[in-house]
Design a protein around this motif. Structure first.
Motif, PDB file in Angstrom:
ATOM      1  N   MET A  22       0.850  -1.160   0.000  1.00 59.17           N
ATOM      2  CA  MET A  22       0.000   0.000   0.000  1.00 59.17           C
ATOM      3  C   MET A  22       0.901   1.230   0.000  1.00 59.17           C
ATOM      4  O   MET A  22       1.880   1.289   0.734  1.00 59.17           O
ATOM      5  N   GLU A  23       0.540   2.187  -0.836  1.00 57.96           N
ATOM      6  CA  GLU A  23       1.303   3.435  -0.922  1.00 57.96           C
ATOM      7  C   GLU A  23       0.348   4.600  -0.718  1.00 57.96           C
ATOM      8  O   GLU A  23      -0.797   4.561  -1.177  1.00 57.96           O
ATOM      9  N   ARG A  24       0.823   5.642  -0.037  1.00 53.37           N
ATOM     10  CA  ARG A  24       0.012   6.837   0.208  1.00 53.37           C
ATOM     11  C   ARG A  24       0.691   8.048  -0.407  1.00 53.37           C
ATOM     12  O   ARG A  24       1.895   8.233  -0.237  1.00 53.37           O
ATOM     13  N   THR A  25      -0.097   8.890  -1.072  1.00 50.98           N
ATOM     14  CA  THR A  25       0.395  10.161  -1.590  1.00 50.98           C
ATOM     15  C   THR A  25      -0.522  11.248  -1.061  1.00 50.98           C
ATOM     16  O   THR A  25      -1.721  11.268  -1.364  1.00 50.98           O
ATOM     17  N   PRO A  48       0.942  -8.166  -4.304  1.00 52.86           N
ATOM     18  CA  PRO A  48       2.165  -8.639  -4.966  1.00 52.86           C
ATOM     19  C   PRO A  48       1.902  -9.680  -6.049  1.00 52.86           C
ATOM     20  O   PRO A  48       0.901 -10.403  -6.007  1.00 52.86           O
ATOM     21  N   ALA A  49       2.822  -9.768  -6.979  1.00 47.51           N
ATOM     22  CA  ALA A  49       2.705 -10.702  -8.102  1.00 47.51           C
ATOM     23  C   ALA A  49       2.643 -12.151  -7.635  1.00 47.51           C
ATOM     24  O   ALA A  49       1.978 -12.979  -8.257  1.00 47.51           O
ATOM     25  N   ASP A  50       3.297 -12.467  -6.531  1.00 49.14           N
ATOM     26  CA  ASP A  50       3.325 -13.855  -6.068  1.00 49.14           C
ATOM     27  C   ASP A  50       2.061 -14.255  -5.297  1.00 49.14           C
ATOM     28  O   ASP A  50       1.932 -15.387  -4.863  1.00 49.14           O
ATOM     29  N   HIS A  51       1.142 -13.338  -5.136  1.00 53.34           N
ATOM     30  CA  HIS A  51      -0.125 -13.641  -4.451  1.00 53.34           C
ATOM     31  C   HIS A  51      -1.114 -14.121  -5.515  1.00 53.34           C
ATOM     32  O   HIS A  51      -1.811 -13.336  -6.132  1.00 53.34           O
ATOM     33  N   THR A  52      -1.159 -15.404  -5.735  1.00 55.63           N
ATOM     34  CA  THR A  52      -1.998 -15.970  -6.793  1.00 55.63           C
ATOM     35  C   THR A  52      -3.420 -16.160  -6.299  1.00 55.63           C
ATOM     36  O   THR A  52      -3.729 -17.117  -5.600  1.00 55.63           O
ATOM     37  N   SER A  93     -10.475  -7.178  -5.949  1.00 56.64           N
ATOM     38  CA  SER A  93     -10.911  -5.790  -5.803  1.00 56.64           C
ATOM     39  C   SER A  93     -10.719  -5.378  -4.356  1.00 56.64           C
ATOM     40  O   SER A  93     -10.688  -6.217  -3.456  1.00 56.64           O
ATOM     41  N   VAL A  94     -10.548  -4.069  -4.143  1.00 56.81           N
ATOM     42  CA  VAL A  94     -10.479  -3.550  -2.781  1.00 56.81           C
ATOM     43  C   VAL A  94     -11.896  -3.113  -2.427  1.00 56.81           C
ATOM     44  O   VAL A  94     -12.579  -2.449  -3.203  1.00 56.81           O
ATOM     45  N   VAL A  95     -12.346  -3.557  -1.261  1.00 60.51           N
ATOM     46  CA  VAL A  95     -13.725  -3.345  -0.840  1.00 60.51           C
ATOM     47  C   VAL A  95     -13.677  -2.725   0.553  1.00 60.51           C
ATOM     48  O   VAL A  95     -13.012  -3.256   1.448  1.00 60.51           O
ATOM     49  N   GLY A  96     -14.373  -1.589   0.728  1.00 61.29           N
ATOM     50  CA  GLY A  96     -14.316  -0.933   2.027  1.00 61.29           C
ATOM     51  C   GLY A  96     -15.456   0.027   2.257  1.00 61.29           C
ATOM     52  O   GLY A  96     -16.374   0.141   1.436  1.00 61.29           O
ATOM     53  N   CYS A 144       2.492  -7.348 -10.310  1.00 63.29           N
ATOM     54  CA  CYS A 144       1.629  -7.050  -9.172  1.00 63.29           C
ATOM     55  C   CYS A 144       0.340  -6.412  -9.694  1.00 63.29           C
ATOM     56  O   CYS A 144       0.244  -6.027 -10.865  1.00 63.29           O
ATOM     57  N   ARG A 145      -0.656  -6.344  -8.863  1.00 55.08           N
ATOM     58  CA  ARG A 145      -1.921  -5.706  -9.240  1.00 55.08           C
ATOM     59  C   ARG A 145      -2.183  -4.531  -8.318  1.00 55.08           C
ATOM     60  O   ARG A 145      -1.857  -4.605  -7.123  1.00 55.08           O
TER      61      ARG A 145
END
Length: 86
Positions: free
Chosen positions: A1-4, A17-21, A26-29, A48-49
């Motif tokens: 997670m990155e914040r700007t 990450p790419a290795d998380h198969t 989707s992000v749900v919140g 990565c996605r």
């Protein structure tokens, strides 16, 4: 997670990450009324996605990731984890 941090809001980039198969994710919140598919993560060249969401800087938000097969999982780098939301 990155914040700007911006003047009027914060841009949060949710990253899996790419290795998380886990297939499609989707992000749900609380910022999208816990509706799956509103903020789908898109694959990047490195595998990565990610998806970027603009959120008010002054608020805290709850979220989880939802993957194919009704698989819910948390962001390990989140500021905190409270209970179990979907």
């Amino acid at each position: 997670m990155e914040r700007t941090q911006r003047k009027q809001h914060t841009e949060i980039t949710f990253i899996v990450p790419a290795d998380h198969t886990c297939g499609p994710v989707s992000v749900v919140g609380d910022f999208n009324d816990w509706r799956p598919g509103v903020h789908p993560l898109v694959e990047r060249p490195d595998g990565c996605r990610a998806v970027t969401v603009k959120l008010p800087s002054s608020q805290r938000h709850q979220f989880r990731y939802l993957a194919h097969g009704d698989h819910w999982f948390n962001e390990e780098n989140a500021d905190g984890h409270e209970g179990r939301r979907p």
